[in-house]
Design a protein around this motif. Structure first.
Motif: not given
Length: 453
Positions: A216-223
């Motif tokens: 979830t954190v990765t998805a939020l940091l991604a573009t």
């Protein structure tokens, strides 16, 4: 894995240096895919092999445990809702995060809730509720897989696709290791503090749910992938129904119009069946013949992971060295014959070195078969307009062996005993070998062109 046209330009293109080849793994987009791979690999075992160990320790009989392979049904049917994910928006999430990232965050939050629900069940008292919880976990996990596959394909340029796939697979395996060996060690540690076994398993699953937040954190940091933004703009004027219809009909009609399409689909179902049939009962087998939970965690999952990663590199070498059909023959034969190592272990009994050897042989050859098989699946997905839905269809069909055809494995093991069961698991590879020969003679693999891993 991508298909590479056999053109002079492709042949004359200079090879990248070792430094350039390694640097691609540190690209932000590749690192994002790596972390999403960890999140994707984490939940699979929670409704699979880890759950089977929990059930066996709770006294559930082998026949019922074998039937629990059916909770993997969502992995088989995920192609049915893949067009929905391609076409529909998630209220609030899509507007806040974008088309792909919105689905990522949404599916991961639902996955966390499903794992927590499964943690609250008791296999000894209510196997039906355990099955329902496991089914929810599998559904949310397969949904996350669909989104991650689409995100990976759309966000990485051609030059980073191979590195992204390699990173994704390695992280996926590590995620599986965490939700198998990791949770088993964690449950043992909880028990060592005086916590009851049922509570220890519950808190182990709660910890796994918390780890999903990494994705979830990765998805939020991604573009949001540029291709996704362009697709969203191109279909903005269409209704939701039109978008779903376009994604579904286009993907299926394009694939089924090919020569020998039905035989190819049957081959996809059967190629990994020999692995699935024996793999369904590996955890109960190891526990049944006298190994401890920690033996299973350290050897089956720890040593097995190392063998799998080495086998993955070996599979890549085979796929580069030989034609696609020759590589498939090598992978098919090796992964079938390797089941004899478990038949030998059943005769040897409790011996940690024998277990390590058997697991190493099986995982090494299985990884070779998997890498070659994924190269074949990638070669089948030719049309970039339908890659996500077609890939979901093919991987869902590949799960049929693990989910449905393997459901009776526990009854076979009960009727025959462990040594003969693993001999039978070798023989179930025969139909896939017959199809492989038939497709080869029909020119199916040659028509796909050269495949680059």
């Amino acid at each position: 894995m991508t298909t590479a046209p056999d053109t002079p330009d492709a042949v004359l293109q200079p090879r990248a240096s070792w430094r350039e080849s390694m640097a691609v793994y540190l690209q932000p987009r590749v690192l994002i895919v790596l972390m999403l791979g960890l999140s994707s690999g984490l939940p699979l075992a929670l409704s699979g092999s880890t759950l089977l160990v929990w059930m066996r320790e709770s006294g559930v009989d082998l026949g019922t445990i074998g039937l629990f392979a059916l909770v993997g049904t969502p992995y088989t049917l995920k192609f049915l809702w893949a067009p929905l994910i391609d076409a529909l928006h998630v209220p609030l999430f899509t507007r806040a995060f974008g088309r792909r990232r919105g689905w990522l965050v949404f599916s991961q939050l639902l996955l966390i809730a499903a794992i927590l629900l499964l943690a609250l069940t008791d296999p000894a008292r209510s196997p039906l509720f355990v099955a329902l919880g496991a089914l929810l976990v599998a559904t949310m996990s397969s949904t996350q897989d669909i989104v991650v596959d689409a995100f990976r394909v759309e966000s990485l340029p051609e030059s980073e696709q191979a590195a992204g796939m390699a990173s994704y697979v390695a992280a996926y395996r590590i995620g599986m290791l965490i939700s198998t060996a990791g949770i088993l060690f964690l449950v043992s540690a909880f028990e060592a503090t005086g916590i009851a076994r049922s509570s220890a398993w519950m808190w182990g699953y709660v910890a796994m749910a918390a780890l999903v937040l990494i994705g979830t954190v990765t998805a939020l940091l991604a573009t949001e992938p540029e291709q996704s933004v362009q697709a969203e703009a191109a279909t903005r004027s269409e209704s939701a129904f039109q978008r779903v219809l376009r994604a579904a009909i286009g993907a299926f009609s394009e694939f089924l119009s090919r020569k020998d399409a039905w035989a190819a689909l049957a081959f996809v179902v059967l190629f990994k069946f020999t692995d699935a049939f024996s793999g369904t009962m590996t955890a109960p087998f190891v526990i049944d013949i006298g190994f401890t939970r920690n033996d299973y965690a350290a050897i089956v999952k720890g040593v097995g992971l190392a063998a799998t990663l080495i086998g993955g590199f070996a599979g890549g070498f085979v796929a580069r060295r030989y034609s696609l059909e020759a590589s498939l023959w090598i992978g098919a034969v090796l992964q079938a014959v390797s089941n004899l190592a478990f038949a030998w272990l059943a005769l040897v009994g409790v011996n940690q070195w024998a277990l390590a050897l058997a697991i190493s042989v099986e995982n090494f050859t299985s990884a070779i078969g998997t890498v070659i098989f994924v190269a074949y699946l990638s070669a089948l997905c030719k049309n970039p307009l339908h890659t996500a839905t077609q890939y979901a269809l093919l991987t869902a069909l590949a799960a049929v062996g693990r989910t449905y055809l393997s459901a009776g494995a526990g009854y076979v093991a009960q009727a025959t005993g462990w040594p003969l069961f693993f001999v039978i698991s070798v023989l179930v590879a025969v139909p896939s070998l017959v199809l492989l020969l038939w497709l080869q003679r029909r020119g199916h693999f040659a028509a796909l062109g050269p495949v680059r891993v």
